[in-house]
Each structure stands twice: as C-alpha cells, then as structure tokens.
Design a protein around this motif. Structure first.
Motif, PDB file in Angstrom:
ATOM      1  N   VAL A 109       0.839  -1.205   0.000  1.00 14.64           N
ATOM      2  CA  VAL A 109       0.000   0.000   0.000  1.00 14.64           C
ATOM      3  C   VAL A 109       0.871   1.252   0.000  1.00 14.64           C
ATOM      4  O   VAL A 109       0.592   2.220  -0.726  1.00 14.64           O
ATOM      5  CB  VAL A 109      -0.952  -0.007   1.213  1.00 14.64           C
ATOM      6  N   ARG A 110       1.948   1.241   0.770  1.00 15.51           N
ATOM      7  CA  ARG A 110       2.834   2.413   0.829  1.00 15.51           C
ATOM      8  C   ARG A 110       3.467   2.678  -0.534  1.00 15.51           C
ATOM      9  O   ARG A 110       3.502   3.830  -1.006  1.00 15.51           O
ATOM     10  CB  ARG A 110       3.910   2.204   1.891  1.00 15.51           C
ATOM     11  N   ALA A 111       3.961   1.627  -1.166  1.00 11.19           N
ATOM     12  CA  ALA A 111       4.583   1.797  -2.487  1.00 11.19           C
ATOM     13  C   ALA A 111       3.574   2.299  -3.505  1.00 11.19           C
ATOM     14  O   ALA A 111       3.882   3.172  -4.337  1.00 11.19           O
ATOM     15  CB  ALA A 111       5.191   0.473  -2.942  1.00 11.19           C
ATOM     16  N   PHE A 112       2.369   1.760  -3.445  1.00 10.07           N
ATOM     17  CA  PHE A 112       1.317   2.165  -4.377  1.00 10.07           C
ATOM     18  C   PHE A 112       0.955   3.636  -4.183  1.00 10.07           C
ATOM     19  O   PHE A 112       0.938   4.422  -5.140  1.00 10.07           O
ATOM     20  CB  PHE A 112       0.087   1.282  -4.172  1.00 10.07           C
ATOM     21  N   THR A 113       0.648   4.016  -2.960  1.00 13.74           N
ATOM     22  CA  THR A 113       0.175   5.382  -2.713  1.00 13.74           C
ATOM     23  C   THR A 113       1.289   6.412  -2.901  1.00 13.74           C
ATOM     24  O   THR A 113       1.016   7.549  -3.303  1.00 13.74           O
ATOM     25  CB  THR A 113      -0.441   5.505  -1.310  1.00 13.74           C
ATOM     26  N   ASP A 114       2.535   6.031  -2.642  1.00 17.08           N
ATOM     27  CA  ASP A 114       3.647   6.956  -2.892  1.00 17.08           C
ATOM     28  C   ASP A 114       3.786   7.255  -4.378  1.00 17.08           C
ATOM     29  O   ASP A 114       4.240   8.338  -4.762  1.00 17.08           O
ATOM     30  CB  ASP A 114       4.964   6.358  -2.375  1.00 17.08           C
TER      31      ASP A 114
END
Length: 244
Positions: free
Chosen positions: A62-67
């Motif tokens: 999720v962090r990689a996606f939203t970043d």
C-alpha cells in the motif's frame, strides 16, 4: 499535473475494471491497483492509465502504491470479497481474517494514505463499494456481513470527520452483481458460483461503474451519500424471484 486523477482498487476484473474504464472515458487519468499485474497492465494500456501492483492487505504494498500516486481526486475503494458460507458454529477463522483484512483494513489503509492528497485536490471524492450486506445479515454470511458492516461504518464515520473539508463521500451498496465474486467465495467452484445467479437477471459490473461515473460527475457541492442498488429480481440479501 492538471488532469484529474482517480485511483481504483481491485481493478483487475469486475466492478473495478469497469469503473476504471468508465472514469477514463470521463477524462480521468486512472491509477489501477490489484495483485494480478498482467491484467492491470493490459487494462492500463487500453485506457491510458497507470498500472501498479497492489495488495491491500500488505502495508508495504500500500505504501509503495500510494507513494507512486502523484495526485488523487477520486478514490474508489473497490477491493474486497467474501470467502465461504459457513455458519458461525463452523466458522473458518482464516476466511474471517482474510475478509476483514481485505474489506475493512484494506479500505482503511488506502483511505488513510490518500486522504491528504484528496484534501489537497480541492475537490476530492471517496467512493467505497460496500454491499447490501453492510445493512443486513443472512445465514452463513456472518464473516462477510460483519466485515461489510465494519467497512460501511468506517466510511460513514469519515462523513463527519471530514465535514468542512473539500472531500465528498459516497457509499455504493450493490446487491447481486455477476462478477468473479461468487467464484472467489466458493474457492473456484464454477457450478456453485453460477447457481447464485440462476433464474435471475443480476446486475453486471458496468451497472455499478456507470453509477460511480455519475457520482464523480456531480458538482462539488453535491454529495450522493448512500446508494443502494439491486437487481429487480432481488429484495433482501438472500431473497430473489427466481424463474425456471
């Protein structure tokens, strides 16, 4: 980036895929996320969007996606699903964990991460696809209905917490929609999945996508709060007029 952007989770099939196509048609640059990246890449190529791997149950994913999402005007929380149809006495705790992680915590992770960008857009919209199961219960469905109730409560709580902020919230609660939903629920048992829709004219993914497109096309002062949509052949969650 001046083009309005939308994020659609669970976009590799069904409602998510149809929604991504609909929003792209309406001029959005669409970030599509799901675990099946091959399907996403094909979809993104067809609609001029951006495909990014996403597992809503995984913090790092999720962090990689939203970043990677530079701007977010619309977030469509569509990732979710059901597993099994066991009564409480025979409940599979792993199925329950998956349903809560995917429907509830997955929605929380994406929404929390993208809220600052939605606010900064000046006219953000969060669409959460819940279910009629967010408002009712049925035998064998306690794991799914409890997760959908919780997902709905999470979404509805934001309506008050974001009051005064430039973000609208719409919950869309579909009844029977013929997608891969039942196939996943029954572990790939195609015959059992097909029987769910036997003798009725169910909704299809495009029906929900068009509603989401309509919601996204409303002016900033209009908030379509909750939309419950069912096939004509359906009353409550498990009550249908079946033919043949």
């Amino acid at each position: 980036m001046s083009t309005r952007t939308a994020v659609v989770t669970g976009a590799s099939s069904g409602i998510g895929e149809a929604t991504a196509r609909q929003l792209a048609k309406q001029g959005y640059h669409v970030y599509v996320g799901a675990r099946r990246v091959d399907r996403l890449e094909q979809l993104a190529a067809e609609i001029g969007g951006t495909a990014l791997a996403l597992d809503v149950t995984d913090e790092e994913s999720v962090r990689a996606f939203t970043d990677a999402v530079e701007r977010c005007d619309v977030l469509v929380n569509n990732a979710g699903g059901a597993k099994g149809l066991a009564p409480v006495l025979e409940a599979d705790l792993d199925d329950w964990r998956w349903m809560w992680e995917t429907n509830v915590l997955g929605t929380l992770r994406l929404t929390k991460a993208l809220l600052p960008k939605l606010i900064d857009s000046g006219d953000g919209l969060i669409v959460t696809v819940t279910s009629v199961a967010a408002f009712s219960v049925y035998d064998g469905g306690s794991g799914y209905t409890s997760a959908k109730h919780a997902q709905g409560v999470l979404h509805r709580t934001l309506r008050g917490e974001l009051l005064g902020k430039p973000v609208r919230l719409t919950e869309i609660a579909p009844g029977a929609v013929e997608t891969e939903f039942s196939l996943v629920r029954f572990g790939g048992d195609a015959e059992r999945a097909a029987n769910v829709y036997k003798g009725i004219d169910p909704l299809v993914a495009q029906d929900i996508a068009e509603i989401i497109g309509f919601v996204a096309s409303r002016p900033p002062h209009v908030d379509l709060d909750t939309i419950v949509v069912k096939p004509r052949d359906q009353a409550e969650s498990g009550r249908f007029a079946r033919r043949g």
